[in-house]
Motif scaffolding. Sequence first.
Motif, PDB file in Angstrom:
ATOM      1  N   GLU A  89      54.447 -50.355-108.903  1.00 31.58           N
ATOM      2  CA  GLU A  89      54.343 -49.024-109.516  1.00 31.58           C
ATOM      3  C   GLU A  89      52.973 -48.396-109.218  1.00 31.58           C
ATOM      4  N   ASN A  90      52.494 -48.612-107.985  1.00 35.38           N
ATOM      5  CA  ASN A  90      51.212 -48.078-107.493  1.00 35.38           C
ATOM      6  C   ASN A  90      49.987 -48.671-108.173  1.00 35.38           C
ATOM      7  N   GLN A  91      50.167 -49.722-108.953  1.00 32.48           N
ATOM      8  CA  GLN A  91      49.035 -50.466-109.509  1.00 32.48           C
ATOM      9  C   GLN A  91      48.754 -51.678-108.625  1.00 32.48           C
ATOM     10  N   LYS A  92      47.487 -51.941-108.353  1.00 29.85           N
ATOM     11  CA  LYS A  92      47.120 -53.131-107.602  1.00 29.85           C
ATOM     12  C   LYS A  92      47.360 -54.360-108.473  1.00 29.85           C
ATOM     13  N   VAL A  93      48.115 -55.323-107.940  1.00 32.63           N
ATOM     14  CA  VAL A  93      48.481 -56.495-108.737  1.00 32.63           C
ATOM     15  C   VAL A  93      48.294 -57.772-107.923  1.00 32.63           C
ATOM     16  N   ILE A  94      48.069 -58.865-108.636  1.00 29.10           N
ATOM     17  CA  ILE A  94      48.155 -60.210-108.080  1.00 29.10           C
ATOM     18  C   ILE A  94      49.103 -60.986-108.980  1.00 29.10           C
ATOM     19  N   ILE A  95      50.154 -61.533-108.382  1.00 26.30           N
ATOM     20  CA  ILE A  95      51.201 -62.218-109.127  1.00 26.30           C
ATOM     21  C   ILE A  95      51.109 -63.713-108.875  1.00 26.30           C
ATOM     22  N   VAL A  96      51.184 -64.512-109.942  1.00 29.21           N
ATOM     23  CA  VAL A  96      51.194 -65.964-109.778  1.00 29.21           C
ATOM     24  C   VAL A  96      52.304 -66.564-110.634  1.00 29.21           C
ATOM     25  N   MET A  97      53.076 -67.461-110.032  1.00 33.96           N
ATOM     26  CA  MET A  97      54.075 -68.231-110.765  1.00 33.96           C
ATOM     27  C   MET A  97      53.433 -69.528-111.226  1.00 33.96           C
ATOM     28  N   THR A  98      53.584 -69.837-112.509  1.00 34.59           N
ATOM     29  CA  THR A  98      52.864 -70.973-113.090  1.00 34.59           C
ATOM     30  C   THR A  98      53.625 -72.285-113.015  1.00 34.59           C
ATOM     31  N   GLY A  99      54.959 -72.232-113.198  1.00 29.32           N
ATOM     32  CA  GLY A  99      55.709 -73.437-113.485  1.00 29.32           C
ATOM     33  C   GLY A  99      55.804 -73.627-114.990  1.00 29.32           C
ATOM     34  N   LEU A 100      56.668 -74.533-115.396  1.00 28.41           N
ATOM     35  CA  LEU A 100      56.966 -74.771-116.806  1.00 28.41           C
ATOM     36  C   LEU A 100      55.764 -75.362-117.542  1.00 28.41           C
ATOM     37  N   SER A 101      55.582 -74.963-118.788  1.00 31.26           N
ATOM     38  CA  SER A 101      54.710 -75.634-119.757  1.00 31.26           C
ATOM     39  C   SER A 101      53.366 -74.960-119.963  1.00 31.26           C
ATOM     40  N   MET A 102      52.757 -75.298-121.090  1.00 34.23           N
ATOM     41  CA  MET A 102      51.446 -74.786-121.471  1.00 34.23           C
ATOM     42  C   MET A 102      50.384 -75.185-120.456  1.00 34.23           C
ATOM     43  N   LEU A 103      50.443 -76.416-119.981  1.00 34.29           N
ATOM     44  CA  LEU A 103      49.439 -76.889-119.023  1.00 34.29           C
ATOM     45  C   LEU A 103      49.455 -76.039-117.761  1.00 34.29           C
ATOM     46  N   ASN A 104      50.616 -75.875-117.153  1.00 30.52           N
ATOM     47  CA  ASN A 104      50.719 -75.105-115.919  1.00 30.52           C
ATOM     48  C   ASN A 104      50.338 -73.643-116.129  1.00 30.52           C
TER      49      ASN A 104
END
Length: 340
Positions: A80-95
């Motif tokens: 939506e014209n905003q500069k973004v960095i996307i990260v997938m963590t994986g399951l759980s609080m630790l990740n």
Amino acid sequence: MGLLGFLVLVLGFSSSSYGAISQLNSRLIASISRKGPYIGIVVPNSFELSPLLQSPTFVLDHKFPYFDFAGRRFRIGKLENQKVIIVMTGLSMLNAGISTQLLLTLFNIKGVIHYGIAGNANPELQIGDVTIPQYWAHTGLWNWQRFEDGPDDELALESSGDYTRSIGYLNFSSYNNNTKSSKSVSNLLNNVWYQPEETFPVNSTPEVRQHAFWVQVDNTYFEIAKKLEDIKLNGCVNTTCLPRSPIVTRVRRGVSANVFVDNRAYREFLNSKFNATSIDMESAAVALVCLQQRTPFIAIRALSDLAGGGSTLSNEAAIFASLASHNAVEVLKRFISLIV
């Protein structure tokens, strides 16, 4: 010298050194960050990530479409014209915590949006609704009381300030069946007392702990979320439709722990004890890292199941997880378009 420069100086420049940021990576990170600041988007799993990557309003950066580091892929682009960095963590609080910390340490991030699906503990809402809690807590940090001790008995290490009884407890015997055969059974599990997290904010004295149980989302972000309530969301999976069209709503509280809650009794306890609506396994970790790093954040969670209270055959997420994921992404896109 910034944090990244300090890390490079301390760890050295050799790419073969364990834990080191190589010269090549440090240059790439610097080049990416110079194009910022970015909004960081943190998402737990691939099925929640896919609808975002497939959206025509997400465009990868032509020069640096992604950066792989420490087992994570950071996707760089515009949403939506905003500069973004996307990260997938994986399951759980630790990740979730590790991924959020890496995001904030490596890149020039001005705010964090976390999104995904969640269980529902609020009887006034339904599957498909998208919730935006004002507060998050980690409800998986316990002090487990010894057998026969009660609410008036001091917890282990409480006197030293390590633990507290101020938040409250869960008594397992409250959920025993009142049958003749169970009346004489001792409650060997006794009580578990909920505990706050120890936090070490970046602008405080190192190693001097603070405590946090309820972590508030950013006030400005929460105000922006008011403008999302008119979004029209999908309410059907193939020919299976929900009783009403899903809504977007701000709620008071959400809770997270390393537990998939598919249990009606515990769901009802979380709602009555903490006034919790959304139940998940990551949001509070993101909240706590952003609290420590003094970074604005908000979490958007679409309800995929009733946490043990709906179908007698199986958890509803098996049917509605995809619908909830798409609804969460629709709300995310509208939200990010409203950020100045």
